[in-house]
Design an enzyme around this catalytic site. Structure first.
Site, PDB file in Angstrom:
ATOM      1  N   ASP A   2       0.832  -1.200   0.000  1.00 51.99           N
ATOM      2  CA  ASP A   2       0.000   0.000   0.000  1.00 51.99           C
ATOM      3  C   ASP A   2       0.871   1.256   0.000  1.00 51.99           C
ATOM      4  OD1 ASP A   2       0.931  -0.132   2.593  1.00 51.99           O
ATOM      5  OD2 ASP A   2      -1.031  -0.378   3.529  1.00 51.99           O
ATOM      6  N   SER A   3       2.201   1.057   0.065  1.00 56.98           N
ATOM      7  CA  SER A   3       3.134   2.171  -0.123  1.00 56.98           C
ATOM      8  C   SER A   3       3.020   2.761  -1.522  1.00 56.98           C
ATOM      9  CB  SER A   3       4.571   1.706   0.130  1.00 56.98           C
ATOM     10  OG  SER A   3       4.873   0.550  -0.641  1.00 56.98           O
ATOM     11  N   ASP A  63      -0.818  -6.206  -0.253  1.00 52.40           N
ATOM     12  CA  ASP A  63      -1.261  -5.580   0.990  1.00 52.40           C
ATOM     13  C   ASP A  63      -2.778  -5.428   0.991  1.00 52.40           C
ATOM     14  OD1 ASP A  63       0.764  -5.166   2.788  1.00 52.40           O
ATOM     15  OD2 ASP A  63       1.387  -3.252   1.937  1.00 52.40           O
ATOM     16  N   LYS A 109      -1.325  -9.600   2.724  1.00 50.90           N
ATOM     17  CA  LYS A 109      -0.614  -9.179   3.931  1.00 50.90           C
ATOM     18  C   LYS A 109      -1.471  -8.190   4.699  1.00 50.90           C
ATOM     19  CE  LYS A 109       2.951  -6.209   3.920  1.00 50.90           C
ATOM     20  NZ  LYS A 109       2.579  -5.232   4.977  1.00 50.90           N
ATOM     21  N   GLU A 112      -1.697  -5.866   8.632  1.00 49.06           N
ATOM     22  CA  GLU A 112      -0.885  -5.309   9.711  1.00 49.06           C
ATOM     23  C   GLU A 112      -1.562  -5.525  11.062  1.00 49.06           C
ATOM     24  OE1 GLU A 112      -0.086  -1.210   9.028  1.00 49.06           O
ATOM     25  OE2 GLU A 112       0.868  -1.514   7.079  1.00 49.06           O
ATOM     26  N   GLU A 142       8.851  -4.736  11.148  1.00 48.53           N
ATOM     27  CA  GLU A 142       9.273  -3.407  10.711  1.00 48.53           C
ATOM     28  C   GLU A 142       9.699  -2.555  11.892  1.00 48.53           C
ATOM     29  OE1 GLU A 142       7.921   0.392   7.927  1.00 48.53           O
ATOM     30  OE2 GLU A 142       6.622  -1.370   8.076  1.00 48.53           O
TER      31      GLU A 142
END
Length: 615
Positions: free
Chosen positions: A41-42, A80, A109, A111, A179
């Site tokens: 999502d970056s 993501d 993925k 978080e 991270e």
């Protein structure tokens, strides 16, 4: 790559690699180089100019995942799940299903840690959706919750990070991203997860993880100069300055008119252009103010300039010539007659540059060796002679016009090989740069004619001609003698294939001798890098050289399996001169080396008898 492969790497303590990727182009370049491509999502920050990753939605993530999937065939594609799509487990299942079914992801993925996220991972895993977890710094919520800083810096925080990672692995996560956590915390989590066969992928988490991930643009130095890369990142290249310089060069070339050049343009064939111009000019409203570019010569679409002989002289003469003395003489005369007048040296001209206009060019297309050099000698510096090797079939009409056909393989062009003290393609009347410029122009012309155009160095071209000669004297000799197609001559189960191999073995001393001659003419500077004649070097065994000739014959025979070679057509027409001359050249060369060539001589005699019977 599969997650079973990732597990094997983890248990064998082999490093796992991951880079972010957002489109098909980069995916195709990175595919197989790294184990996993993360459609992060970056993309919101890197590609879409957003301040936060929360700005990208599910539709956009599906779009970019589909693009990466289109370019990736070997690397695992992990997508993501964007912010807000897995707050409820039912939403998580729906979003993950879209990323996999519509986007083509191999895994998703998400978080976070804790019991609730572990339950979501378990639900996705039970539904058959591979999951990669992400603990430590969580970019989707970092601004509001913890800030963008290292997580787990004290004992309690470190234990919590490890506990979250273990919980996700127990719930079915195939890998967990760590991270911005201290090295010690990452190493502890890695030790626990490695025992379970689950990878830890570090980003700002030290060297103790199972593998590492970076944002692609950070790793390649593609971020703008004013942008500050994270401390944990490393720029393995600096591509931004190179990209800016290329853009500036492009803009400059457009402004000064040097781009596009003739080689980068596709003009009409002369007749079509004339018809189009006539139709256009008949409509005054359309033709007003139109500045028609002038033609640069009579460059026919793949045929000889002889086709335009009745309409004036040309800048280029394309000569497809049989490799026998009488046709070489007539070809030289035809080329000289076709070429536009050009003052010879001595008539007030002290150098080629004094003559003003670019020099005319003769392109020699023939089988065998030596015809281009004979044309050069006959023309006596009136034109640059270029050597052309083509895999297209070429036939002559009326002894003047060359027609090309057959599969679109390759056509290469090059100046003649200059000896260490001798002349090149103009007999010494032209500079090396003039010859190279002519070769570039002719290659572009051949490409526009649909014949494929490639410029080779003189030695590379000589090597290509030698290889073609070996195919002519093996595959083509058998096909023409037996009266079969190229494919039949090298058919795996056919009896003729063994004959082709036998001829290849007889050619070995000929090929070696010619390779030595060509290297000597080129001098040591031309063979100091990659040697295009290495396959025929003296240190290579006879069986290996014969195998190289046979490989080339099989390759050509397979690619042109249905073709009746032009030499066979000559035989059927009662004019087997070219093949007989080529075989004779090979037999004479072998005799000079003290080698016997009974099969080559038998093929030559058979063709001569057939031609006499048909005459």
């Amino acid at each position: 790559m599969s997650f079973a492969d990732i597990r094997r790497k983890v248990l064998a303590t082999e490093a796992v690699t991951m880079l972010t990727c957002y489109d098909a182009g980069w995916a195709s370049l990175l595919d197989g180089t790294v184990d996993m491509l993360l459609v992060g999502d970056s993309v919101a920050n890197v590609c879409l100019g957003m301040e936060s990753t929360r700005g990208v939605g599910l539709d956009a993530m599906v779009h970019h995942t589909r693009a990466v999937r289109a370019g990736a065939r070997r690397s695992l594609v992990v997508a993501d799940m964007p912010f807000g799509t897995y707050l409820q487990r039912s939403d998580a299942l729906t979003a993950a299903a879209r990323l996999m079914s519509e986007g083509g992801a191999d895994a998703v993925k998400l978080e976070g840690g804790g019991d609730y996220l572990a339950g979501t991972v378990r639900a996705l895993s039970r539904a058959g959706i591979p999951v990669v977890g992400h603990v430590g710094l969580l970019p989707q919520t970092a601004g509001a919750a913890t800030g963008f800083r290292v997580q787990g810096q004290d004992s309690a925080g470190g234990r919590a990070v490890v506990a979250d990672a273990v919980a996700l692995a127990n719930a079915g996560a195939r890998a967990v991203v760590l991270e911005m956590v201290p090295d010690e915390v990452a190493a502890a989590a890695t030790a626990r997860l490695r025992a379970m066969g689950v990878a830890t992928i570090g980003i700002g988490a030290g060297p103790g993880c199972s593998g590492q991930v970076l944002v692609l643009h950070d790793a390649l130095g593609l971020t703008p100069p004013h942008a500050r890369a994270p401390r944990f990142s490393r720029r393995f290249a600096q591509l931004a300055p190179a990209a800016q310089a290329a853009a500036e060069a492009f803009a400059s070339a457009v402004r000064d008119g040097s781009f596009p050049s003739d080689a980068e343009s596709r003009p009409m064939a002369p007749r079509a252009r004339a018809a189009f111009r006539k139709a256009w000019e008949e409509d005054d409203a359309l033709s007003a103010g139109l500045d028609w570019p002038e033609t640069r010569g009579s460059h026919g679409g793949g045929a000889s300039a002889a086709a335009d002989a009745g309409r004036g002289q040309a800048d280029v003469a394309l000569v497809a010539v049989r490799n026998c003395p009488e046709q070489l003489r007539s070809a030289a005369g035809m080329a000289a007659e076709l070429l536009r007048p050009w003052p010879p040296l001595g008539d007030g001209c002290t150098s080629p540059a004094d003559r003003g206009a670019p020099p005319p060019v003769v392109i020699a297309i023939q089988n065998g060796m030596g015809a281009a050099e004979a044309l050069q000698a006959a023309l006596r510096g009136r034109a640059i002679v270029l050597d052309c090797v083509t895999t297209h079939g070429a036939t002559l009409e009326g002894g003047a016009v060359a027609h090309f056909g057959g599969p679109a393989n390759t056509t290469s062009v090059a100046p003649l090989l200059r000896s260490t003290g001798g002349a090149g393609g103009g007999g010494g009347a032209f500079s090396t740069q003039q010859e190279l410029d002519a070769a570039e122009s002719v290659a572009a012309w051949l490409a526009r004619a649909g014949l494929g155009g490639e410029v080779l160095s003189p030695l590379e071209q000589a090597a290509a001609r030698l290889r073609k000669l070996s195919v002519t004297c093996s595959l083509v000799a058998v096909a023409a003698t037996a009266g079969v197609t190229n494919g039949a001559a090298v058919a795996p189960e056919g009896r003729l294939r063994a004959v082709v191999r036998a001829l290849a073995e007889e050619l070995v001393p000929v090929v070696r001798s010619e390779a030595r001659r060509l290297r000597g003419a080129a001098g040591p500077a031309s063979t100091s890098a990659a040697d295009p004649l290495a396959w025929a070097a003296d240190g290579v065994g006879d069986e290996e050289v014969a195998g190289s000739i046979m490989d080339a014959a099989v390759q050509v025979g397979t690619a042109t399996s249905d073709n009746v070679c032009s030499l066979l057509a000559s035989k059927r027409g009662g004019t087997a001169h070219e093949l007989a001359a080529t075989l004779g050249w090979a037999c004479d060369a072998a005799q000079r080396e003290g080698s016997r060539t009974p099969r080559l001589r038998a093929a030559m005699a058979s063709l001569a008898a057939a031609a006499e019977a048909l005459a």
